[in-house]
Design a protein around this motif. Structure first.
Motif, PDB file in Angstrom:
ATOM      1  N   GLN A 107       0.698  -1.065   0.001  1.00 19.27           N
ATOM      2  CA  GLN A 107       0.096   0.008  -0.112  1.00 19.27           C
ATOM      3  C   GLN A 107       0.690   1.329   0.027  1.00 19.27           C
ATOM      4  OE1 GLN A 107      -2.554   0.253   3.342  1.00 19.27           O
ATOM      5  NE2 GLN A 107      -3.768   1.749   2.610  1.00 19.27           N
ATOM      6  N   ALA A 108       0.471   2.096  -0.754  1.00 20.07           N
ATOM      7  CA  ALA A 108       1.332   3.360  -1.026  1.00 20.07           C
ATOM      8  C   ALA A 108       0.815   4.228   0.252  1.00 20.07           C
ATOM      9  CB  ALA A 108       0.967   3.954  -2.367  1.00 20.07           C
ATOM     10  N   PRO A 109       1.729   5.080   0.571  1.00 23.37           N
ATOM     11  CA  PRO A 109       1.444   5.913   1.873  1.00 23.37           C
ATOM     12  C   PRO A 109       0.379   6.972   1.469  1.00 23.37           C
ATOM     13  CG  PRO A 109       3.731   5.814   1.617  1.00 23.37           C
ATOM     14  CD  PRO A 109       3.350   5.168   0.408  1.00 23.37           C
ATOM     15  N   VAL A 110      -0.660   6.906   2.099  1.00 23.93           N
ATOM     16  CA  VAL A 110      -1.694   7.789   1.995  1.00 23.93           C
ATOM     17  C   VAL A 110      -2.303   8.364   3.357  1.00 23.93           C
ATOM     18  CG1 VAL A 110      -4.294   8.222   1.142  1.00 23.93           C
ATOM     19  CG2 VAL A 110      -2.754   6.665  -0.024  1.00 23.93           C
ATOM     20  N   ARG A 111      -2.183   9.689   3.617  1.00 25.27           N
ATOM     21  CA  ARG A 111      -2.295  10.165   4.948  1.00 25.27           C
ATOM     22  C   ARG A 111      -3.687   9.789   5.458  1.00 25.27           C
ATOM     23  NH1 ARG A 111      -2.081  16.419   6.226  1.00 25.27           N
ATOM     24  NH2 ARG A 111      -0.397  16.207   5.027  1.00 25.27           N
ATOM     25  N   GLU A 112      -4.702   9.698   4.702  1.00 28.71           N
ATOM     26  CA  GLU A 112      -5.818   9.297   5.277  1.00 28.71           C
ATOM     27  C   GLU A 112      -6.105   7.812   5.966  1.00 28.71           C
ATOM     28  OE1 GLU A 112      -6.548  12.607   2.950  1.00 28.71           O
ATOM     29  OE2 GLU A 112      -5.744  10.597   2.321  1.00 28.71           O
ATOM     30  N   ASN A 113      -5.042   7.044   5.441  1.00 25.44           N
ATOM     31  CA  ASN A 113      -4.882   5.741   5.783  1.00 25.44           C
ATOM     32  C   ASN A 113      -3.804   5.200   6.823  1.00 25.44           C
ATOM     33  OD1 ASN A 113      -7.137   5.254   4.021  1.00 25.44           O
ATOM     34  ND2 ASN A 113      -5.706   4.582   2.149  1.00 25.44           N
ATOM     35  N   THR A 114      -3.125   6.428   7.464  1.00 24.68           N
ATOM     36  CA  THR A 114      -1.759   6.051   7.899  1.00 24.68           C
ATOM     37  C   THR A 114      -2.638   5.824   9.471  1.00 24.68           C
ATOM     38  OG1 THR A 114      -0.768   7.624   6.829  1.00 24.68           O
ATOM     39  CG2 THR A 114       0.025   7.142   8.925  1.00 24.68           C
ATOM     40  N   GLN A 115      -1.831   4.699   9.719  1.00 24.84           N
ATOM     41  CA  GLN A 115      -2.051   4.184  11.242  1.00 24.84           C
ATOM     42  C   GLN A 115      -0.878   4.677  12.362  1.00 24.84           C
ATOM     43  OE1 GLN A 115      -4.917   2.161  12.000  1.00 24.84           O
ATOM     44  NE2 GLN A 115      -5.441   3.100   9.946  1.00 24.84           N
ATOM     45  N   SER A 116      -1.064   4.496  13.569  1.00 26.71           N
ATOM     46  CA  SER A 116       0.172   4.773  14.379  1.00 26.71           C
ATOM     47  C   SER A 116       0.022   3.728  15.543  1.00 26.71           C
ATOM     48  CB  SER A 116       0.013   6.122  14.756  1.00 26.71           C
ATOM     49  OG  SER A 116      -1.326   6.585  15.556  1.00 26.71           O
ATOM     50  N   LEU A 117       1.315   3.493  16.097  1.00 27.47           N
ATOM     51  CA  LEU A 117       1.128   2.721  17.213  1.00 27.47           C
ATOM     52  C   LEU A 117       2.570   3.275  18.137  1.00 27.47           C
ATOM     53  CD1 LEU A 117       3.849   0.659  17.162  1.00 27.47           C
ATOM     54  CD2 LEU A 117       2.464  -0.503  15.386  1.00 27.47           C
ATOM     55  N   TYR A 118       2.404   2.865  19.324  1.00 27.01           N
ATOM     56  CA  TYR A 118       3.485   3.342  20.211  1.00 27.01           C
ATOM     57  C   TYR A 118       4.331   2.358  20.757  1.00 27.01           C
ATOM     58  CZ  TYR A 118       0.521   7.387  20.257  1.00 27.01           C
ATOM     59  OH  TYR A 118      -0.189   8.570  19.875  1.00 27.01           O
ATOM     60  N   ILE A 119       5.535   2.189  20.803  1.00 21.66           N
ATOM     61  CA  ILE A 119       6.397   1.051  21.235  1.00 21.66           C
ATOM     62  C   ILE A 119       7.707   1.494  21.736  1.00 21.66           C
ATOM     63  CG2 ILE A 119       7.609   1.003  18.950  1.00 21.66           C
ATOM     64  CD1 ILE A 119       7.651  -2.065  19.043  1.00 21.66           C
ATOM     65  N   GLU A 120       7.861   0.842  22.897  1.00 20.93           N
ATOM     66  CA  GLU A 120       9.314   0.949  23.821  1.00 20.93           C
ATOM     67  C   GLU A 120      10.227   0.291  23.209  1.00 20.93           C
ATOM     68  OE1 GLU A 120      10.169   1.749  28.354  1.00 20.93           O
ATOM     69  OE2 GLU A 120       9.157   0.202  27.582  1.00 20.93           O
ATOM     70  N   ALA A 121      11.397   0.988  22.694  1.00 22.51           N
ATOM     71  CA  ALA A 121      12.477   0.499  22.210  1.00 22.51           C
ATOM     72  C   ALA A 121      13.949   1.445  22.505  1.00 22.51           C
ATOM     73  CB  ALA A 121      12.338   0.215  20.815  1.00 22.51           C
ATOM     74  N   GLU A 122      15.043   0.848  22.333  1.00 23.53           N
ATOM     75  CA  GLU A 122      16.606   1.266  22.508  1.00 23.53           C
ATOM     76  C   GLU A 122      16.649   2.405  21.378  1.00 23.53           C
ATOM     77  OE1 GLU A 122      19.305  -1.634  22.611  1.00 23.53           O
ATOM     78  OE2 GLU A 122      17.932  -2.564  24.225  1.00 23.53           O
ATOM     79  N   SER A 123      16.186   2.261  20.012  1.00 21.08           N
ATOM     80  CA  SER A 123      16.624   3.163  18.884  1.00 21.08           C
ATOM     81  C   SER A 123      15.583   2.835  17.731  1.00 21.08           C
ATOM     82  CB  SER A 123      17.872   2.974  18.630  1.00 21.08           C
ATOM     83  OG  SER A 123      17.956   1.569  17.920  1.00 21.08           O
ATOM     84  N   GLU A 124      15.476   3.866  16.785  1.00 22.44           N
ATOM     85  CA  GLU A 124      14.880   3.805  15.479  1.00 22.44           C
ATOM     86  C   GLU A 124      15.058   2.406  14.952  1.00 22.44           C
ATOM     87  OE1 GLU A 124      13.930   5.691  11.503  1.00 22.44           O
ATOM     88  OE2 GLU A 124      14.725   6.885  12.817  1.00 22.44           O
ATOM     89  N   GLY A 125      16.197   2.131  14.900  1.00 24.91           N
ATOM     90  CA  GLY A 125      16.541   0.683  14.494  1.00 24.91           C
ATOM     91  C   GLY A 125      16.122  -0.483  14.982  1.00 24.91           C
ATOM     92  N   HIS A 126      15.944  -0.379  16.236  1.00 25.13           N
ATOM     93  CA  HIS A 126      15.368  -1.418  17.131  1.00 25.13           C
ATOM     94  C   HIS A 126      13.801  -1.470  16.962  1.00 25.13           C
ATOM     95  CE1 HIS A 126      14.581  -3.144  21.457  1.00 25.13           C
ATOM     96  NE2 HIS A 126      15.049  -4.113  20.550  1.00 25.13           N
ATOM     97  N   VAL A 127      13.294  -0.279  16.885  1.00 20.01           N
ATOM     98  CA  VAL A 127      11.821  -0.365  16.626  1.00 20.01           C
ATOM     99  C   VAL A 127      11.686  -1.043  15.289  1.00 20.01           C
ATOM    100  CG1 VAL A 127       9.603   1.152  15.952  1.00 20.01           C
ATOM    101  CG2 VAL A 127      11.268   1.659  17.611  1.00 20.01           C
ATOM    102  N   ARG A 128      12.458  -0.790  14.189  1.00 22.32           N
ATOM    103  CA  ARG A 128      12.198  -1.439  12.760  1.00 22.32           C
ATOM    104  C   ARG A 128      12.298  -2.923  13.054  1.00 22.32           C
ATOM    105  NH1 ARG A 128      11.305   2.342   8.741  1.00 22.32           N
ATOM    106  NH2 ARG A 128      11.665   4.407   9.150  1.00 22.32           N
ATOM    107  N   ARG A 129      13.551  -3.416  13.750  1.00 23.61           N
ATOM    108  CA  ARG A 129      13.612  -4.911  13.891  1.00 23.61           C
ATOM    109  C   ARG A 129      12.583  -5.471  14.721  1.00 23.61           C
ATOM    110  NH1 ARG A 129      18.891  -2.640  14.823  1.00 23.61           N
ATOM    111  NH2 ARG A 129      18.502  -2.971  17.071  1.00 23.61           N
ATOM    112  N   LEU A 130      11.992  -4.822  15.874  1.00 18.73           N
ATOM    113  CA  LEU A 130      10.612  -5.324  16.579  1.00 18.73           C
ATOM    114  C   LEU A 130       9.600  -5.637  15.316  1.00 18.73           C
ATOM    115  CD1 LEU A 130      11.164  -3.410  19.645  1.00 18.73           C
ATOM    116  CD2 LEU A 130      11.403  -5.822  19.576  1.00 18.73           C
ATOM    117  N   LEU A 131       9.391  -4.596  14.385  1.00 23.42           N
ATOM    118  CA  LEU A 131       8.050  -4.754  13.623  1.00 23.42           C
ATOM    119  C   LEU A 131       8.306  -5.402  12.269  1.00 23.42           C
ATOM    120  CD1 LEU A 131       6.835  -1.186  14.251  1.00 23.42           C
ATOM    121  CD2 LEU A 131       6.345  -3.352  15.485  1.00 23.42           C
TER     122      LEU A 131
END
Length: 69
Positions: free
Chosen positions: A14-38
């Motif tokens: 799915q191409a990014p479309v503002r109206e379809n953007t979801q969000s979540l909150y996650i605890e991690a050590e860094s941005e890279g760690h977030v991406r690895r968790l997801l």
């Protein structure tokens, strides 16, 4: 550890479309760690934002704040 807000689309195809953007909150050590968790989820991650103290308090008061497990 910090809390990050992740903006994403539900599918990697799915191409990014503002109206379809979801969000979540996650605890991690860094941005890279977030991406690895997801990485095993089918999300198209648009943006990962570290939340500072003031923004985190705002999100807790004004958004559907729920930490991802």
């Amino acid at each position: 550890m910090k809390i990050y807000k992740v903006y994403y689309q539900e599918s990697k195809q799915q191409a990014p479309v503002r109206e379809n953007t979801q969000s979540l909150y996650i605890e991690a050590e860094s941005e890279g760690h977030v991406r690895r968790l997801l990485k095993d989820r089918p999300y198209n991650i648009e943006f990962v934002q570290a939340l500072d103290t003031h923004y985190l308090e705002y999100e807790k008061e004004h958004a559907a704040f729920e930490m991802e497990q």
